[in-house]
Design an enzyme around this catalytic site. Structure first.
Site, mmCIF file in Angstrom:
data_model
loop_
_atom_site.group_PDB
_atom_site.id
_atom_site.type_symbol
_atom_site.label_atom_id
_atom_site.label_comp_id
_atom_site.label_asym_id
_atom_site.label_seq_id
_atom_site.Cartn_x
_atom_site.Cartn_y
_atom_site.Cartn_z
ATOM 1 N N GLU A 66 9.971 -22.527 -34.371
ATOM 2 C CA GLU A 66 9.590 -23.723 -33.622
ATOM 3 C C GLU A 66 9.948 -24.943 -34.465
ATOM 4 O O GLU A 66 10.377 -25.980 -33.961
ATOM 5 C CB GLU A 66 8.087 -23.695 -33.326
ATOM 6 N N SER A 96 2.533 -24.421 -36.112
ATOM 7 C CA SER A 96 3.136 -23.091 -35.930
ATOM 8 C C SER A 96 4.590 -23.137 -36.385
ATOM 9 O O SER A 96 5.353 -23.991 -35.932
ATOM 10 C CB SER A 96 3.117 -22.688 -34.458
ATOM 11 N N ARG A 101 7.733 -25.062 -25.343
ATOM 12 C CA ARG A 101 8.167 -25.736 -26.580
ATOM 13 C C ARG A 101 9.657 -26.119 -26.534
ATOM 14 O O ARG A 101 10.378 -26.003 -27.524
ATOM 15 C CB ARG A 101 7.951 -24.827 -27.804
#
Ligand code: EPU
Length: 339
Positions: A332, A236, A164
């Site tokens: 995130e 998320s 990520r």
């Protein structure tokens, strides 16, 4: 180039917050964008680039300029008997691209079906799902440098991809506007269906095929993840934490059901959703801000929550996981504020 003033960001963030932005510029071509970057004025100093807005938390009106690239077009730029490289405009909806590659029998992106957002965000946060990360298909990323309007292209290696993460989210944040992404895809079957219940879901649909993989991923996502068009969310909210062997085996001993995935260098990735659920947050609701009842890693806006309320809830969750497990969850989702 199309410019709008003082308009709502609601269509541009999947949490559905109704904040305003002073100036929103839709960039339609590489040439016009380059001209704009070379001649931008002082008032365009506070700038932010937005794609599908599926990974952003606005906490107030944005007092500045938001750039929204809407470059289109998908073309094959190279191919041989096994592989093909396609170049895709950064403004194309990610799932429209996946739908197209699947319809053409080009393997690589099918596990990434139904991820919200635009193509331009795919390298920035190295999107991933069901055992696949987009970095494994990216050949190069074409950009415009914001400081001087130059076209700069980054090879896969130069993007510094990790879980990520890419340099566009890290050290080079805000310096480049992604215009096109080149993906290297396979004409021959090449797949990874080992994540969780994916194989079982495919078997329910029949044989292993590119279409069945996409349909199985869509089925699993629809069961577990809220549709942002119905309940505001940004997927998320936190990353799955990567911890050292000593901490993961200690936690596994106390909590044998903790999901642990082995990483390189003896590190382990833990399921943040599990940690958050164990702290009692799953299904929690405070006003219209909440934690999704089928997946604790997803924070939701049931309608009228503000970005600040979500921010406070996220901080409370982070603190409780830190207290219970000595793990500091990293976000995130990116919080956007203007100066
Ligand atoms: N789990 C719980 N409780 C929960 C949520 C999850 O116990 O409330 C457990 C699950 O039972 C499972 C494990 O945690 O054993 C992992 O859960 P899941 O398969 O749902 O995936 P995840 O790790 O929570 C990651 C990605 C998702 C991606 C899925 C599937 C991150 C931060 N998230 O979630 O990506 O769709 O895997 O590959 O890596 C996103 O980035 O926005 C996103 C949705």
């Amino acid at each position: 180039m199309n410019i709008e003033s003082n308009i709502s960001l609601k269509p541009f963030n999947t949490f559905g917050f109704d904040y305003k932005v002073s100036k929103l510029i839709h960039l339609t071509s590489q040439d016009k964008s380059a001209v704009f970057f070379r001649s931008k004025s002082e008032t365009d100093v506070n700038m932010f680039i937005i794609g599908g807005g599926s990974n952003l938390l606005f906490t107030d009106d944005f007092n500045g300029t938001i750039l929204h690239p809407v470059f289109g077009g998908t073309e094959v730029v190279w191919n041989n008997d096994d592989k093909v490289i396609i170049s895709v405009g950064s403004g194309i909806k990610w799932d429209d691209l996946v739908n197209w590659t699947v319809s053409q029998g080009l393997w690589g992106l099918e596990n990434l079906s139904l991820i919200p957002g635009d193509v331009g965000a795919s390298p920035v946060q190295n999107i991933g799902a069901y055992g696949v990360e987009v970095k494994d298909m990216i050949d190069k990323v074409e950009t415009i440098r914001i400081s001087d309007g130059q076209n700069i292209s980054f090879s896969n290696e130069e993007c510094g991809f990790r879980y990520r993460y890419s340099i566009f989210k890290g050290e080079e944040k805000g310096k480049y506007l992604v215009t096109r992404v080149h993906y290297r895809l396979s004409k021959k079957p090449s797949f990874n269906i080992e994540y969780g219940s994916l194989r079982d879901e495919i078997q329910k649909l029949g044989k292993i095929s590119i279409h069945n993989i996409r349909d199985a991923v869509i089925n699993i996502r629809r069961k577990k993840l809220p549709d942002p068009l119905i309940i505001g969310n940004a997927g998320s909210f936190f990353k799955n934490p990567v911890v050292n062997e000593a901490l993961s085996s200690y936690l596994k001993k106390i909590h044998p059901d903790l999901p642990v995935y082995a990483e390189k260098n003896g590190m382990s990735k833990l399921a943040a959703g599990w940690l958050i659920e164990k702290c009692g947050w799953k299904g929690y609701r405070r006003g219209d801000a909440g934690v999704y009842d089928k997946q604790a890693l997803i924070l939701v806006n049931y309608g009228k929550a503000s970005g600040s309320e979500l921010n406070i809830l996220a901080e409370d969750i982070r603190k409780s996981v830190a207290e219970k497990f000595s793990i500091n969850l990293e976000r995130e989702v990116e919080t956007v504020t203007s100066i």
